[in-house]
Scaffold this active site. Structure first.
Site, PDB file in Angstrom:
ATOM      1  N   ILE A 220       5.655  -5.542  -2.327  1.00 11.97           N
ATOM      2  CA  ILE A 220       4.908  -6.720  -1.877  1.00 11.97           C
ATOM      3  C   ILE A 220       4.162  -7.406  -3.014  1.00 11.97           C
ATOM      4  O   ILE A 220       3.576  -8.466  -2.810  1.00 11.97           O
ATOM      5  CB  ILE A 220       3.931  -6.378  -0.740  1.00 11.97           C
ATOM      6  CG1 ILE A 220       2.738  -5.565  -1.257  1.00 11.97           C
ATOM      7  CG2 ILE A 220       4.647  -5.648   0.392  1.00 11.97           C
ATOM      8  CD1 ILE A 220       1.633  -5.413  -0.231  1.00 11.97           C
ATOM      9  N   GLN A 221       4.195  -6.820  -4.200  1.00 16.64           N
ATOM     10  CA  GLN A 221       3.383  -7.359  -5.291  1.00 16.64           C
ATOM     11  C   GLN A 221       3.779  -8.767  -5.696  1.00 16.64           C
ATOM     12  O   GLN A 221       2.907  -9.611  -5.957  1.00 16.64           O
ATOM     13  CB  GLN A 221       3.449  -6.434  -6.510  1.00 16.64           C
ATOM     14  CG  GLN A 221       2.625  -5.177  -6.372  1.00 16.64           C
ATOM     15  CD  GLN A 221       2.568  -4.381  -7.666  1.00 16.64           C
ATOM     16  OE1 GLN A 221       2.927  -4.883  -8.739  1.00 16.64           O
ATOM     17  NE2 GLN A 221       2.111  -3.143  -7.574  1.00 16.64           N
TER      18      GLN A 221
ATOM     19  N   GLU B 117      14.519  30.522   1.386  1.00 19.28           N
ATOM     20  CA  GLU B 117      15.080  30.772   0.061  1.00 19.28           C
ATOM     21  C   GLU B 117      15.221  29.512  -0.784  1.00 19.28           C
ATOM     22  O   GLU B 117      15.046  29.560  -2.007  1.00 19.28           O
ATOM     23  CB  GLU B 117      16.438  31.468   0.188  1.00 19.28           C
ATOM     24  CG  GLU B 117      16.378  32.854   0.820  1.00 19.28           C
ATOM     25  CD  GLU B 117      15.473  33.815   0.060  1.00 19.28           C
ATOM     26  OE1 GLU B 117      15.283  33.626  -1.162  1.00 19.28           O
ATOM     27  OE2 GLU B 117      14.940  34.749   0.689  1.00 19.28           O
TER      28      GLU B 117
ATOM     29  N   ARG C 132      -5.896  -7.735   2.279  1.00 17.62           N
ATOM     30  CA  ARG C 132      -5.702  -8.483   3.514  1.00 17.62           C
ATOM     31  C   ARG C 132      -6.430  -7.806   4.665  1.00 17.62           C
ATOM     32  O   ARG C 132      -6.675  -6.608   4.639  1.00 17.62           O
ATOM     33  CB  ARG C 132      -4.204  -8.609   3.807  1.00 17.62           C
ATOM     34  CG  ARG C 132      -3.489  -9.523   2.818  1.00 17.62           C
ATOM     35  CD  ARG C 132      -1.984  -9.456   2.930  1.00 17.62           C
ATOM     36  NE  ARG C 132      -1.344 -10.426   2.036  1.00 17.62           N
ATOM     37  CZ  ARG C 132      -0.049 -10.455   1.764  1.00 17.62           C
ATOM     38  NH1 ARG C 132       0.769  -9.554   2.304  1.00 17.62           N
ATOM     39  NH2 ARG C 132       0.448 -11.374   0.950  1.00 17.62           N
TER      40      ARG C 132
ATOM     41  N   ASP D 293       4.821  -1.724  -4.629  1.00 18.48           N
ATOM     42  CA  ASP D 293       5.700  -2.500  -5.509  1.00 18.48           C
ATOM     43  C   ASP D 293       6.387  -3.651  -4.790  1.00 18.48           C
ATOM     44  O   ASP D 293       6.479  -4.759  -5.321  1.00 18.48           O
ATOM     45  CB  ASP D 293       6.779  -1.586  -6.113  1.00 18.48           C
ATOM     46  CG  ASP D 293       6.231  -0.623  -7.151  1.00 18.48           C
ATOM     47  OD1 ASP D 293       5.210  -0.951  -7.787  1.00 18.48           O
ATOM     48  OD2 ASP D 293       6.828   0.458  -7.318  1.00 18.48           O
TER      49      ASP D 293
ATOM     50  N   HIS E 265       1.912   0.480 -12.578  1.00 18.66           N
ATOM     51  CA  HIS E 265       3.348   0.741 -12.727  1.00 18.66           C
ATOM     52  C   HIS E 265       3.969  -0.557 -13.199  1.00 18.66           C
ATOM     53  O   HIS E 265       3.619  -1.639 -12.718  1.00 18.66           O
ATOM     54  CB  HIS E 265       3.929   1.182 -11.387  1.00 18.66           C
ATOM     55  CG  HIS E 265       5.395   1.501 -11.404  1.00 18.66           C
ATOM     56  ND1 HIS E 265       6.041   2.083 -12.476  1.00 18.66           N
ATOM     57  CD2 HIS E 265       6.360   1.314 -10.454  1.00 18.66           C
ATOM     58  CE1 HIS E 265       7.324   2.260 -12.185  1.00 18.66           C
ATOM     59  NE2 HIS E 265       7.540   1.789 -10.972  1.00 18.66           N
TER      60      HIS E 265
ATOM     61  N   SER F 102      -7.503  -1.257   5.748  1.00 16.03           N
ATOM     62  CA  SER F 102      -7.945  -1.087   4.362  1.00 16.03           C
ATOM     63  C   SER F 102      -9.146  -1.978   4.055  1.00 16.03           C
ATOM     64  O   SER F 102     -10.074  -1.572   3.342  1.00 16.03           O
ATOM     65  CB  SER F 102      -6.800  -1.391   3.394  1.00 16.03           C
ATOM     66  OG  SER F 102      -5.776  -0.424   3.508  1.00 16.03           O
TER      67      SER F 102
ATOM     68  N   ASP G 161       9.805   6.489 -15.298  1.00 14.96           N
ATOM     69  CA  ASP G 161       9.217   6.842 -14.006  1.00 14.96           C
ATOM     70  C   ASP G 161      10.270   6.792 -12.900  1.00 14.96           C
ATOM     71  O   ASP G 161      10.390   7.723 -12.089  1.00 14.96           O
ATOM     72  CB  ASP G 161       8.062   5.894 -13.685  1.00 14.96           C
ATOM     73  CG  ASP G 161       7.302   6.300 -12.436  1.00 14.96           C
ATOM     74  OD1 ASP G 161       6.575   7.299 -12.486  1.00 14.96           O
ATOM     75  OD2 ASP G 161       7.431   5.618 -11.406  1.00 14.96           O
TER      76      ASP G 161
ATOM     77  N   GLY H 160      -5.447   1.309  -1.130  1.00 18.35           N
ATOM     78  CA  GLY H 160      -4.699   2.460  -0.642  1.00 18.35           C
ATOM     79  C   GLY H 160      -4.963   3.666  -1.516  1.00 18.35           C
ATOM     80  O   GLY H 160      -6.061   3.856  -2.039  1.00 18.35           O
TER      81      GLY H 160
END
Length: 340
Positions: free
Chosen positions: A85-86, A227, A49, A83, A108, A53, A191, A27
């Site tokens: 699905i890791q 504004e 998978r 994160d 991360h 991708s 983070d 990704g």
């Protein structure tokens, strides 16, 4: 605690030479890390998978495998999947294929720090976290520089984990402009806090509140949008380029005086206390568990939040105004759109 910026000259061990590298995920970050490392001469394969991708990675010239096979072939494995699905990805497809002496990397620290992923003691665990989106990591690399990065070691089984982290940062271009050493705990908690209290949660809530105050007082929604939201980029760009000082030198004296007088009336001590409560929820793991549990339940909270946000008047007004401003959004974000 202060830290020292490090550069390419400080990366003294070519720890990735002769290693087969598997980038898991293709990704926003995955495509950038993989392509930059390949362009610096490293042996890179992709684990992802079947789907868009997978096809994109093959189209870009990579040997592409299902995640388990990529993990089996690799000496160094970098997990760059979302994160949420890791942990499942690791437990089902990566962990069974790890060998002693392998290195496992992250961009991360979320899953390792909060112990959703537990790695065997004979495997190195490191982090390289460029401080920018993937398309910027790739573009700046191609332009001859890069994006600064944080690096860290969670587990040093071989005595080489720090060298691997630093060489990875060099390979993606970050060592050209600066590296900062941190820990998984510090990177993760800071983070998340930055995202929630300031950059994403705090900023959008501030803009929404300002919009509501003006429109509830009878001001035109279109003018209120300009504004409190449209002009935000102009101010942030100045701060980004030269800190508060440059921003204040660039605005009118009226705006600067109002900054000093009214800023503390909006961001009060109570707001700071609320920020501390946000940080406490992060440090305790409450936020992490809430996020993961919502994902496992099918994301009912996330989807409800998204639906509510889509229906905000500020979003509808902004969508109409941007149609008259074709220059807004006309930039080089195509890569970001492609890989997400």
């Amino acid at each position: 605690m202060t830290v020292t910026m490090q550069y390419e000259k400080d990366v003294t061990v070519a720890a990735l030479d002769g290693k087969r590298i598997a980038v898991i995920g293709y990704g926003s970050q995955g495509h950038a890390h993989a392509q930059n490392l390949r362009d610096t001469g490293h042996d890179v394969i992709i684990g992802v998978r079947a789907g868009k991708s997978f096809d994109k990675a093959k189209e870009d010239g990579f040997e592409t495998f299902e995640v388990a096979e990529a993990a089996k072939q690799a000496d160094v494995i970098m997990i760059l999947a979302p994160d949420e699905i890791q942990a499942d990805l690791y437990n089902e497809e990566i962990a069974p294929n790890l060998e002693a002496g392998n290195a496992l990397g992250f961009a991360h620290g979320f899953n390792v720090h909060f112990e959703f992923i537990k790695v065997p003691a004979d495997v190195d665990v490191f982090m390289c976290a460029p401080k920018g989106p993937g398309h910027l990591v790739r573009r700046t690399f191609e332009e001859g520089f890069g994006v600064p990065a944080l690096y860290a070691v969670y587990q040093d089984a071989t005595g080489n984990a720090k060298h691997i982290a630093m060489d990875w940062a060099k390979g993606v271009g970050s060592a050209r402009v600066g590296l900062l050493e941190t820990t998984f705990k510090e990177e993760t908690e800071e983070d998340l806090f930055g995202e929630q209290a300031v950059l994403c949660g705090g900023l959008t809530a501030l803009m929404q509140a300002g919009f509501e105050v003006l429109t509830e007082a009878g001001y035109a929604p279109e003018l209120a949008y300009f504004e409190v939201l449209h002009e935000m980029k102009l101010i942030v760009d100045l701060v980004y380029e030269g800190g508060f000082k440059k921003m204040r030198q660039s605005i009118s004296n009226t705006a600067e005086f109002g900054d000093y007088v009214s800023g503390p009336r909006v961001i009060t001590d109570q707001v700071k206390e609320n920020m501390k409560a946000v940080l406490a929820d992060i440090q305790s793991g409450k936020f992490a568990n809430d996020f993961v549990n919502d994902y496992k339940a099918g994301r009912p909270r996330m989807e409800a939040y998204r639906k509510e946000a889509e229906n905000l008047e500020i979003e509808k007004v902004g969508a109409e105004l941007r149609k008259a401003m074709p220059f807004v959004g006309r930039n080089d974000d195509d890569a970001f759109k492609i890989y997400n």
